[in-house]
Each structure stands twice: as C-alpha cells, then as structure tokens.
Design an enzyme around this catalytic site. Structure first.
Site, PDB file in Angstrom:
ATOM      1  CB  SER A 156     108.970  76.884   4.963  1.00 50.67           C
ATOM      2  OG  SER A 156     108.383  78.145   4.209  1.00 50.67           O
ATOM      3  CE1 TYR A 169     107.830  73.826   0.704  1.00 50.78           C
ATOM      4  CE2 TYR A 169     107.307  76.019   1.610  1.00 50.78           C
ATOM      5  CZ  TYR A 169     108.410  75.027   1.120  1.00 50.78           C
ATOM      6  OH  TYR A 169     109.448  75.208   1.424  1.00 50.78           O
TER       7      TYR A 169
END
Length: 257
Positions: A156, A169
């Site tokens: 990501s 995350y």
C-alpha cells in the site's frame, strides 16, 4: 499425432474475491495460460460462483481454465499451512504467488496512536505481512527446483507515506518492503522475481476510509484507482523477469518515487 498440451502454470491469489483479487484472477484467465487457485476468507457461495462464472466467460473459448477456491483465515499461521497443503494437493505446486489479502482490522481513519491497541498491531502484521511471508516460504522450494517463479505482494502507499488508515496498517505494509528487498536479492539468480505493488485508494475495495469524492480529491489525478489497473501491474511483473526487487506505487501520483 498432436503433441500433448503444455501444463498450465498455477497462480495462487489470496483475497481473491475482493476488488483487486477478482480483477487479477480475470486478467490471468483472459490469457488462457494459467490455472487459478483462489483463496477467500468469508465470501459467500454466491460470490464464489459468480467469480467462477466470470472467469469461465473471460477465458478463451478453446481453453479450459481450472479454477479452485480455498478457504482460510490468514490471521492463523496453522490455517496458512493448511491452505498451502490443500492447494498443492488439489491443484499442484504454485508457480506464481500473489499475496493480495489484507485487512485494516476494522480500525481506520485513526487520529491518535492510543486509539490502536498493541494487539491490533500484532494481528495486523500477522494478516498483512506474516501470512504472505509464510506462504512464500512454503511455495519457494518448488520455484527454486524449477528455476522460475514470481512472488508479488500487494502492499500500500501507506507503507511509503503513512497513509490514511492508521499506524497498524502502515507499519504492517512497510514491513513487506524490507522482506521483498531481502528475498529478491537472495533468489534473483534462481529465476525468481519478487516485487510489491503499493496501490492508493482503489475503488471496489474494503480499504477506503471515507467517501469516494472526498478521497479522490486527495489524489493528483483526481480519481480513485481501478482494480484493473493493479491487475495490469501484476501481469507486467509476471511477464517481465528483469523486474525484481521493486516496490511500485500505483497511486495516481500521490508518492513521487
């Protein structure tokens, strides 16, 4: 006498019923060159059946694509091992591994570090990073024996910039990058390419921490990414063996790297 058909390579995609996983499965199917083993966690029978039908429709009419589904909770390393065992027993050894599955663990848009319990950090790493590393460990011996393989992680842009989801995350995704750099250098001469894709704010996924219009305004190109654009990048990485040890941001211009 006609020569026997060449055995298709096997692709294992984790998180295959989500937006990116589904688009990538269809991209492989369209070539007619691969069988696909599709991992899911909690997708319904209807969702899986619909995806299987779409794969069949996308495949060349003269080509039979073997499509199999395998359930596992990637938060459990025992389940990861079971997943690999079932895939190899039913479908064969994995030639291309797309570690795509990921989760925010229902923590998103975090404003303070104190809002994320430390056990959520640990579970995030297990789901987003550790399960992919373990699957890679399990699939790698076959790739080394055959002298060819592809390992691709779906990271990501949060792993590069911190992102908008939260520290658990972002840290789990950035951990992927160090692993990719180490492993790629270790296996490059064995015909195995190892890379990661770092998407930003892709529509039709469960990772969007807000409304589409609000999020699109944060992206230089002015729109969310499409799952097909990530799938195209996966296919490019599979085809091009000279691309390895890379983390490629597919992010609409968010990260200038």
């Amino acid at each position: 006498m006609a020569e026997p058909a060449q055995k298709k390579q096997l692709v294992l995609i984790t998180g295959a019923t989500g937006g990116i996983g589904k688009a990538t499965a269809l991209a492989f199917a369209k070539t007619g060159l691969y069988n696909v083993a599709l991992h899911y966690h909690s997708a319904s029978t209807e969702t899986r059946s619909q995806l299987a039908d779409e794969i069949k429709a996308a495949s060349p009419t003269d080509t039979a694509i073997e499509t199999t589904f395998f359930q596992a909770d990637l938060g459990s390393f025992d389940e990861v091992r079971r997943l690999h065992e079932q895939v190899t027993k039913q479908s064969g050894d994995v030639d291309i591994l797309f570690n795509n599955a990921g989760s925010t663990l229902a923590h998103s848009g975090i404003k303070s570090l104190s809002d994320v319990p430390i056990d959520v950090f640990e579970q995030s790493w297990r789901v987003n990073t550790g399960s992919g590393i373990l699957l890679t460990q399990l699939c790698l011996p076959h790739m080394e024996r055959t002298g060819w393989g592809r390992v691709i992680f779906c990271s990501s842009v949060a792993g590069l910039t911190g992102g908008v989801v939260g520290p658990h995350y972002a840290s789990s995704k950035s951990a992927i990058h160090g692993f990719v750099h180490w492993l790629a250098g270790n296996v490059a001469k064995k015909g195995i390419a190892v890379n990661a894709i770092a998407p930003a704010l892709i529509e039709e996924t469960a990772m969007l921490p807000g409304g589409n219009a609000e999020l699109a305004a944060r992206i230089p190109v002015g729109r969310l990414g499409k799952p097909d654009e990530i799938a195209d990048t996966v296919m490019w990485m599979v085809r091009n063996g000279y691309v390895t040890n890379k983390v490629i941001a597919v992010d609409g211009g968010m990260y200038p790297h």
